[in-house]
Motif scaffolding. Structure first.
Motif, PDB file in Angstrom:
ATOM      1  N   LEU A 199       0.704  -1.398  -0.087  1.00  0.00           N
ATOM      2  CA  LEU A 199      -0.014  -0.142   0.079  1.00  0.00           C
ATOM      3  C   LEU A 199       0.880   1.201   0.046  1.00  0.00           C
ATOM      4  O   LEU A 199       0.254   2.428  -0.174  1.00  0.00           O
ATOM      5  CB  LEU A 199      -1.082   0.130   1.354  1.00  0.00           C
ATOM      6  CG  LEU A 199      -2.187  -1.037   1.150  1.00  0.00           C
ATOM      7  CD1 LEU A 199      -2.888  -1.090   2.582  1.00  0.00           C
ATOM      8  CD2 LEU A 199      -3.197  -0.503   0.104  1.00  0.00           C
TER       9      LEU A 199
ATOM     10  N   CYS B  28      -7.629  -2.896  -0.878  1.00  0.00           N
ATOM     11  CA  CYS B  28      -6.900  -2.069  -1.390  1.00  0.00           C
ATOM     12  C   CYS B  28      -5.509  -2.214  -2.177  1.00  0.00           C
ATOM     13  O   CYS B  28      -5.324  -1.926  -3.221  1.00  0.00           O
ATOM     14  CB  CYS B  28      -6.745  -0.803  -0.488  1.00  0.00           C
ATOM     15  SG  CYS B  28      -8.053   0.203   0.189  1.00  0.00           S
ATOM     16  N   ALA B  29      -5.004  -3.185  -1.437  1.00  0.00           N
ATOM     17  CA  ALA B  29      -3.677  -3.578  -1.997  1.00  0.00           C
ATOM     18  C   ALA B  29      -3.793  -4.218  -3.438  1.00  0.00           C
ATOM     19  O   ALA B  29      -2.835  -4.145  -4.174  1.00  0.00           O
ATOM     20  CB  ALA B  29      -3.196  -4.657  -1.060  1.00  0.00           C
TER      21      ALA B  29
END
Length: 522
Positions: free
Chosen positions: A107, A298-299
């Motif tokens: 991230l 998200c990653a």
């Protein structure tokens, strides 16, 4: 111009003329901004030790339990190559475990703040840092108002809510699936929804996420609107993605995430957690799970395209332990939002969280007491993108016309609240007291005349008259006043101009796509 349009134009001109004739500024005009720059501090609930324990539990979840991925071999390949430990559970089902710190490292390429561009550049929004963006509620299959009650949403309702959002100076974003237009086939309605946002609003908006091809259609419509080169270099649309809690990412979701990320577009990554059902009953555990799921989702974007805009997200809900029903606007969920704000800042990621949540079936006192508990947690925790800012009723099952305008009025008050308190020689007001001295009223002082238009928030819906005046005028309550207001706003609505060539291109694209599909109602 039709007779009705002529009447509306005349009324608008009369209002402008009336306001200008007296030389007075429109109430609250000084508060209107494309997004709010917060000037109040966030509320940090937990100490360092407690935050570290939550982060370590999130890491432990990912390392010892892992996330389950379904029907998307490409996503599994990306995580395997990044270092994830992959186990195949059955055909097209995998468990992936991640060493502590691995997801956070991925991230690092995600931006801490980004711009989502609107077709009207004045309405582009900043997401992240000290910026706060309000957007309407999202996803309700039903709509309701005081006249017709509760019913399935239609494309007319969808357009109406886009228009109401565009009419409010206190929302900054057009939102996404404001309600489900159930009168259009499931596989085609995304085209009409995205077009409604483009045609009836000039603000930023969310696209479809219910299938990868619908995500691709949403992005392609933006290429028609903004130009392909601009879209390749800028964020113009976002998708709002849910994990399947607990700890599952299905193939439709991950393929949609990859579609937005590959195009360089934004995405929001939201676990929808119900304590005791799909997350631990205790809020600390639910927050740890939320962090693990949202970070992993998200990653994925950063594995597809490093630097793609992402928003960490949290939707904490509690449960009525008597019935098993979800409950909204509760203090425990509000505390969870405060903690998610702290965790998002430690990750240096934008945050979506909370909103005007309620279980109430009417736009009543319960609706607003629960909504305010939830909304204030979003404001105090430092959330950057606040979906569900207007219209949420019936535990998100219904979008309410009346609550929409009540909520937007509250959003206006929050603009004033988040400006903070300005302390200067002028605002300290010594000269207001000194001008006439003790025992004299301050109505006519220079200080009062200088500030009377901007000193206080002026609600469009509150009744602040004496009881006798209120009674003589019919004694209406807030819901009744809101009913009149949304109708007035729709009656006075005027669509922002849209280039005819772009409009024709969008309509042609929609027609062509619909011709390629048979109607599907499920």
């Amino acid at each position: 111009m039709t007779a009705a349009e002529a009447k509306r134009t005349a009324r608008r001109r009369a209002r402008r003329g009336g306001a200008g004739a007296g030389g007075g500024a429109e109430p609250n005009a000084h508060l209107r901004v494309p997004w709010i720059t917060r000037r109040i501090p966030t509320y940090d609930l937990l100490d360092e030790e407690s935050l570290v324990r939550i982060e370590q539990t999130a890491d432990r979840i990912l390392a010892e339990i892992g996330m389950e991925f379904r029907e998307d071999a490409e996503t599994v390949r990306l995580f395997r190559e990044a270092g994830g430990e992959v186990r195949e559970l059955s055909k097209d089902v995998w468990n992936i475990r991640f060493e502590p710190g691995m997801i956070r490292e991925i991230l690092r390429t995600a931006p801490s703040r980004f711009t989502q561009h609107a077709r009207n550049p004045a309405n582009s929004v900043e997401i992240g840092g000290d910026a706060v963006v309000f957007a309407p509620s999202y996803g309700s299959p039903f709509v309701m108002d005081l006249d017709r009650g509760r019913r399935y949403g239609t494309i007319e309702d969808f357009r109406n809510f886009v228009k109401l959002g565009q009419s409010s100076p206190w929302l900054h974003h057009s939102g996404g699936t404001i309600c489900e237009p159930t009168d259009i086939p499931v596989n085609k309605r995304h085209l009409d929804m995205v077009y409604a946002h483009i045609r009836y609003s000039d603000r930023a908006f969310l696209g479809s996420i219910t299938a990868p091809e619908r995500a691709a259609d949403s992005i392609e419509m933006c290429r028609i609107l903004f130009g392909a080169d601009f879209v390749d270099e800028n964020c113009v649309i976002m998708g709002n993605f849910n994990t399947t809690s607990p700890l599952v990412l299905d193939g439709v979701t991950t393929a949609g995430i990859r579609t937005y990320a590959a195009a360089g577009q934004g995405s929001i990554h939201l676990p929808f957690l119900l304590g005791g059902a799909v997350s631990p009953l205790t809020m600390a555990g639910s927050v740890a799970q939320c962090l693990a799921e949202s970070m992993t989702s998200c990653a994925l974007t950063q594995l597809v395209r490093p630097g793609a805009p992402v928003v960490l997200a949290s939707f904490q809900s509690t449960m009525s332990l008597r019935s098993g029903s979800p409950t909204f606007g509760t203090p425990e969920a509000a505390l969870g939002s405060l903690v998610m704000g702290q965790l998002a800042r430690r990750l240096n990621l934008p945050l979506r969280c909370a909103g005007n949540f309620t279980n109430s079936k009417l736009p009543d006192a319960q609706a607003m007491s629960q909504a305010l508990m939830s909304m204030m947690s979003a404001v105090q925790c430092g959330a950057n993108y606040i979906l569900h800012s207007a219209g949420f009723l019936d535990g998100l099952l219904s979008m309410s016309y009346e609550k929409f305008v009540i909520d937007t009025d509250l959003c206006g008050a929050l603009h004033a609240y988040m400006r903070g308190l300005d302390v200067s020689e002028d605002t300290l007001g010594f000269d207001a007291l000194a001008e006439l001295g003790p025992g004299q009223h301050l109505f006519s002082t220079a200080h009062t005349l200088r500030h009377y238009q901007t000193a206080y928030w002026d609600s469009a819906l509150d009744d602040n008259q004496p009881w006798e005046t209120w009674d003589e005028q019919g004694g209406s309550d807030m819901a009744t006043r809101a009913n009149k207001r949304w109708k007035k706003l729709l009656d006075e609505y005027e669509a922002p101009a849209l280039d005819e060539g772009i409009d024709d291109g969008l309509k042609g694209f929609i027609a062509k796509r619909k011709e390629m599909m048979a109607d599907a109602w499920y």
